[in-house]
Design a protein around this motif. Sequence first.
Motif, short mmCIF file in Angstrom:
data_model
loop_
_atom_site.label_atom_id
_atom_site.label_comp_id
_atom_site.label_asym_id
_atom_site.label_seq_id
_atom_site.Cartn_x
_atom_site.Cartn_y
_atom_site.Cartn_z
N ILE A 3 12.26 -21.52 10.99
CA ILE A 3 12.48 -21.70 8.91
C ILE A 3 14.06 -20.33 9.50
N HIS A 4 14.97 -21.58 9.02
CA HIS A 4 16.04 -20.64 8.14
C HIS A 4 16.55 -20.10 6.85
N ALA A 5 16.93 -19.35 7.00
CA ALA A 5 17.03 -18.08 5.68
C ALA A 5 17.05 -19.03 4.84
N TRP A 6 18.10 -19.78 4.33
CA TRP A 6 18.39 -20.40 4.09
C TRP A 6 17.39 -21.47 3.09
N VAL A 246 6.27 -2.15 -1.46
CA VAL A 246 7.09 -2.04 -0.25
C VAL A 246 7.48 -3.04 -0.22
N ARG A 247 8.33 -3.29 0.71
CA ARG A 247 8.53 -4.82 1.39
C ARG A 247 8.79 -4.38 2.75
N VAL A 248 6.99 -5.63 2.93
CA VAL A 248 7.00 -5.80 4.50
C VAL A 248 7.54 -7.08 5.25
N TYR A 249 7.42 -7.06 6.81
CA TYR A 249 8.38 -7.91 7.47
C TYR A 249 6.85 -7.72 8.72
N LEU A 250 5.85 -8.50 8.72
CA LEU A 250 5.30 -8.35 10.17
C LEU A 250 5.84 -9.26 10.69
N GLU A 251 5.15 -8.86 12.21
CA GLU A 251 5.14 -9.84 13.21
C GLU A 251 4.85 -9.78 14.07
N GLY A 252 4.02 -10.75 14.70
CA GLY A 252 2.27 -11.26 15.34
C GLY A 252 2.49 -11.52 16.79
N VAL A 288 9.83 -17.32 12.30
CA VAL A 288 11.71 -17.35 11.68
C VAL A 288 12.39 -17.04 12.71
N GLU A 289 14.24 -17.04 11.75
CA GLU A 289 15.58 -16.37 12.50
C GLU A 289 14.81 -15.53 12.09
N SER A 290 16.20 -14.69 13.30
CA SER A 290 16.07 -12.95 13.12
C SER A 290 17.64 -13.07 12.06
N GLU A 291 18.43 -13.87 11.57
CA GLU A 291 18.55 -13.60 10.19
C GLU A 291 17.73 -13.51 9.04
N TRP A 292 16.88 -14.59 9.31
CA TRP A 292 16.42 -14.03 8.19
C TRP A 292 15.50 -13.71 7.61
N VAL A 293 15.26 -12.17 8.52
CA VAL A 293 14.79 -11.49 8.94
C VAL A 293 15.81 -10.03 8.36
N MET A 294 17.04 -10.30 8.49
CA MET A 294 18.34 -9.24 8.32
C MET A 294 18.22 -9.42 6.74
N VAL A 295 17.94 -11.14 6.54
CA VAL A 295 18.67 -11.31 4.71
C VAL A 295 17.84 -10.98 3.97
N GLN A 296 15.87 -11.03 4.16
CA GLN A 296 14.86 -9.92 3.13
C GLN A 296 15.38 -8.60 3.85
N ASN A 297 15.42 -8.04 4.26
CA ASN A 297 15.90 -6.79 4.70
C ASN A 297 14.81 -5.62 4.05
N THR A 333 20.24 -7.80 18.49
CA THR A 333 21.42 -7.80 17.19
C THR A 333 21.54 -7.85 16.03
N GLY A 334 22.52 -7.02 14.95
CA GLY A 334 22.65 -6.86 13.42
C GLY A 334 21.05 -6.67 13.03
N TRP A 335 20.05 -6.21 13.36
CA TRP A 335 18.65 -5.00 12.68
C TRP A 335 18.94 -3.90 12.43
N SER A 336 20.45 -3.00 12.97
CA SER A 336 20.38 -2.23 12.47
C SER A 336 21.05 -1.70 11.44
N ASN A 337 20.81 -2.88 10.26
CA ASN A 337 21.54 -2.44 8.59
C ASN A 337 19.81 -3.08 8.11
N ILE A 338 19.10 -3.07 8.82
CA ILE A 338 18.03 -3.51 7.95
C ILE A 338 17.39 -1.93 7.52
N THR A 339 16.79 -1.79 6.56
CA THR A 339 16.47 -0.89 6.05
C THR A 339 14.95 -0.05 6.92
N ALA A 340 14.34 -1.12 7.22
CA ALA A 340 13.32 0.15 7.70
C ALA A 340 13.78 0.72 9.06
N VAL A 341 15.17 -0.13 9.79
CA VAL A 341 15.18 0.52 11.20
C VAL A 341 16.06 1.21 10.93
#
Length: 408
Positions: A3-6, A246-252, A288-297, A333-341
């Motif tokens: 599922i793409h971010a957009w 709190v906004r949460v990303y759950l990974e299975g 989901v795409e890695s970019e989707w997680v980054m957009v959701q932050n 890649t790119g996840w260093s800018n995610i708030t959780a990270v």
Amino acid sequence: MKIHAWLAVILFASALILPALAESFTLKIYGNANMDEAIDDQDISCVQGIIDGKEKSTELADANHDGVVNSEDIDHIKHIIQGDEDTLTLIDTANRTLTLKMPIERIVAVTDDSAEALRVLHATDKVVGVSVETLENFVYLPEFNQTPNVGKWNEPDIERILTLDPDLVISYKSATPKYIEPKLNGTHIPSVALDLYRADDLPVEMRMLGYIVGKTAEADKYLELFNKVADTVSEKTSTIPEDERVRVYLEGSADLKTYTKGKGGDLACTMAGGINLASGLEGSYPEVESEWVMVQNPQVIVRLAQPSEIPCGYETDDPSGFEAKRNEILARTGWSNITAVEDNRVHMLLYEFGASPGVPVTIAYMAKWFYPELFEDLDPQAIHQEYLTEIQGMDYDLKKRGVFVYPP
């Protein structure tokens, strides 16, 4: 399907509503005339009121399920309370009405969740057949190591089940009408659909199972723990405004696989006061795409893992597998800018906690991770230990053994 971010569906309002944890439920067993959580003397009074014309009849007032509410139903309720009824009619999680001949002495548990639930109720002596999944979980469920194998939950060995001559077969809501009921049709063997892993249905299912196996006191003890955790969390999170949760990303148990609304991980997350960012996506466990997680932050990331994927749980004392996977997530890649990270709020968790009778442990851990200041005094490990020792009677010291979360 990725599922793409957009294209992702942003959480809709109903998904943001935090349900009450220890909310009341209706025990769907005939004889529960007043439609509450148990069968007791109040139901006798209710039926008497119906007979006298002082109260309206209810769906479950016909205790013996013979089509009429009369004094015989009062007698039947008394027998249910005493635990010596000859039949028990109920509506299971698949919304099927069935009548069981009591007592139930021989059970085939086609899921590992039902096997664990029966141990919670101290009814393992009634189990005559278990699933492949239960046998594979031999460290945590050693009582069943020599129990006959009846296949997978979605590929049950019906011939084997028939040879075991059980009084009852237990499987999931989705599996029972599809894999069990049609193949047992014409036999004397009934099947009951109980998921026994979903946080929203566990209270009513555990109490129903307690009546089925004659272990109502043990079911009550489990519910005391469930409600203790539920009430503790709900008391502090129910007043948090939606825009402050709190906004949460759950990974299975696979990279970039997540949980949508109503799945086990989603329910635990929501009940712990978090907002599951994937709640509104399509599918059950979409990738989901890695970019989707980054957009959701997300503010918190919880990665759930199974022992079949990463060494964890009751089968190892070495946390290096959890540590390595967490480091891998941090280095994406790119996840260093995610708030959780950035805030070091990435947690590893044993998958089974989120989808099993042990779900109160997950709710406690997630609440602690989501709102550490609110739950400074909450000790999830102590709750886990209580679940093992006091509820299941296990001799297992969590301070010395196992890998269930990381960082510890």
